[in-house]
Write an enzyme that holds these catalytic residues in place. Structure first.
Site, PDB file in Angstrom:
ATOM      1  N   GLU A 128     105.398  89.214  53.414  1.00 47.05           N
ATOM      2  CA  GLU A 128     104.375  90.164  53.865  1.00 47.05           C
ATOM      3  C   GLU A 128     104.810  91.621  53.714  1.00 47.05           C
ATOM      4  OE1 GLU A 128     103.212  89.379  57.899  1.00 47.05           O
ATOM      5  OE2 GLU A 128     102.766  87.253  57.529  1.00 47.05           O
ATOM      6  N   GLY A 129     106.059  91.878  53.336  1.00 46.32           N
ATOM      7  CA  GLY A 129     106.593  93.229  53.370  1.00 46.32           C
ATOM      8  C   GLY A 129     107.263  93.550  54.687  1.00 46.32           C
TER       9      GLY A 129
END
Length: 363
Positions: free
Chosen positions: A316-317
């Site tokens: 997701e970062g």
């Protein structure tokens, strides 16, 4: 397709002198010093700034997910994108905490997504084909994905952003990342394949067997010869979200932006980018070492050092968002910390004291 060159190193001496003459022993801020130097070189400035930090989360589905490489069904990709848009995911929390603007890019989700001000539609198809019997993407789709990723990056940069992180969502994408890693680095596939979203030991062995089958089929299709073309490898095993991340990373480097690289899947996109344009590494900070099996070997292959090791494996970062305050601290100390001359402190005395501590085992 991209114009990427090494950062101009002529400013390095002045930047290093500025770093070394701050009121501290030389090197005592560790990796924060190397990050400050990198940001200064990217921006060609002794007083760099971080402007409008963004997180781009690319989402896409993988045909191979239907083969049982993940404990979660493909529908989870769409459900998690909705969670991003509703603000309920980990990346939402961390981006809000650190004032990072979060946007989601539909790269190829299998399903209908609603209109939303933070959702950008770059969908090429509703998921890739399964690479067990052929290429996940056509050559034309790969080119489209690279260009659409670059276009998203250009849009963000036009709004004043100069530092960007990349996240992803796509059930089955650790399998794609493992195959890209294997093909691009030559590291044995068994060392590239991990638990992904939570496979048990039996599940990992099943996943490995499926990916070995896919790799063997690719070798057979090439007449038993290893393919060294990064774009063909990306087309065979990649996902739309990975390809778009790759294009966005390359565009960010072309625009002299700071690229913050997340974990296993984002680094697989960077592996492709680096194989195409080696100088892209001058623009990258690797924010953490993922707990996903294989990521440490990816980083070793690239000869880079991550800022953090927190056993994260969410994607997701999330690693980028958690590490961002460290990037900001690097720039802040470079711009705001007093020098020895400013503070009236003798740099020679500090250096001598540090040398004495070292000789006395730090006491």
């Amino acid at each position: 397709m991209f114009s990427i060159s090494r950062t101009d190193k002529r400013l390095a001496v002045q930047l290093q002198e500025k770093i070394d003459t701050k009121t501290k022993p030389p090197g005592s801020l560790g990796q924060l010093e190397s990050v400050a130097l990198k940001v200064g070189l990217i921006q060609q400035s002794l007083t760099p700034e971080l402007k409008r930090p963004h997180m781009l989360v690319f989402a896409g589905d993988h045909g191979v997910a239907r083969e049982g490489v993940s404990p979660f069904p493909q529908e989870v990709t769409l459900q998690m994108v909705l969670n991003f848009l509703n603000g309920g995911a980990a990346i939402n929390v961390f981006c809000r905490q650190h004032d990072i603007e979060l946007e989601v890019v539909n790269s190829g989700v299998s399903g209908e997504l609603p209109k939303h001000p933070k959702l950008y539609d770059a969908c090429i198809a509703r998921g890739t084909a399964s690479y067990l019997n052929g290429a996940a993407m056509t050559d034309e789709q790969v080119k489209q994905a690279l260009q659409r990723g670059a276009d998203q990056m250009a849009r963000v940069a036009a709004g004043g952003c100069n530092v960007v992180g990349f996240g992803e969502m796509g059930i089955g994408n650790t399998s794609s990342a493992a195959l890209l890693m294997h093909q691009l680095t030559g590291i044995p596939l068994v060392e590239c394949v991990g638990r992904g979203t939570g496979l048990d030991e039996k599940g990992v062995l099943k996943k490995l067997a499926i990916l070995q089958q896919a790799s063997a089929c690719y070798l057979e299709d090439n007449g038993g010869n290893k393919d060294h073309n990064p774009l063909r490898i990306l087309a065979r095993f990649g996902g739309f979200e990975i390809a778009m991340m790759c294009g966005a990373m390359l565009k960010a480097a072309e625009l002299n932006m700071l690229v913050l690289v997340d974990g296993f899947i984002a680094t697989s996109a960077l592996l492709v980018a680096q194989a195409l344009y080696p100088d892209v590494l001058d623009y990258c900070v690797f924010t953490h070492q993922s707990d996903e099996s294989g990521h440490c070997k990816m980083l070793e292959h690239l000869n880079v050092q991550p800022l953090l090791q927190l056993d994260l494996r969410l994607g997701e970062g999330s690693g980028v968002a958690v590490a961002y305050p460290l990037i900001a601290s690097s720039v802040a100390f470079l711009n705001e910390m007093a020098s020895f001359a400013d503070a009236g402190v003798s740099g020679e005395a500090v250096a001598a004291g540090e040398k004495g501590k070292s000789a006395g085992n730090g006491n």
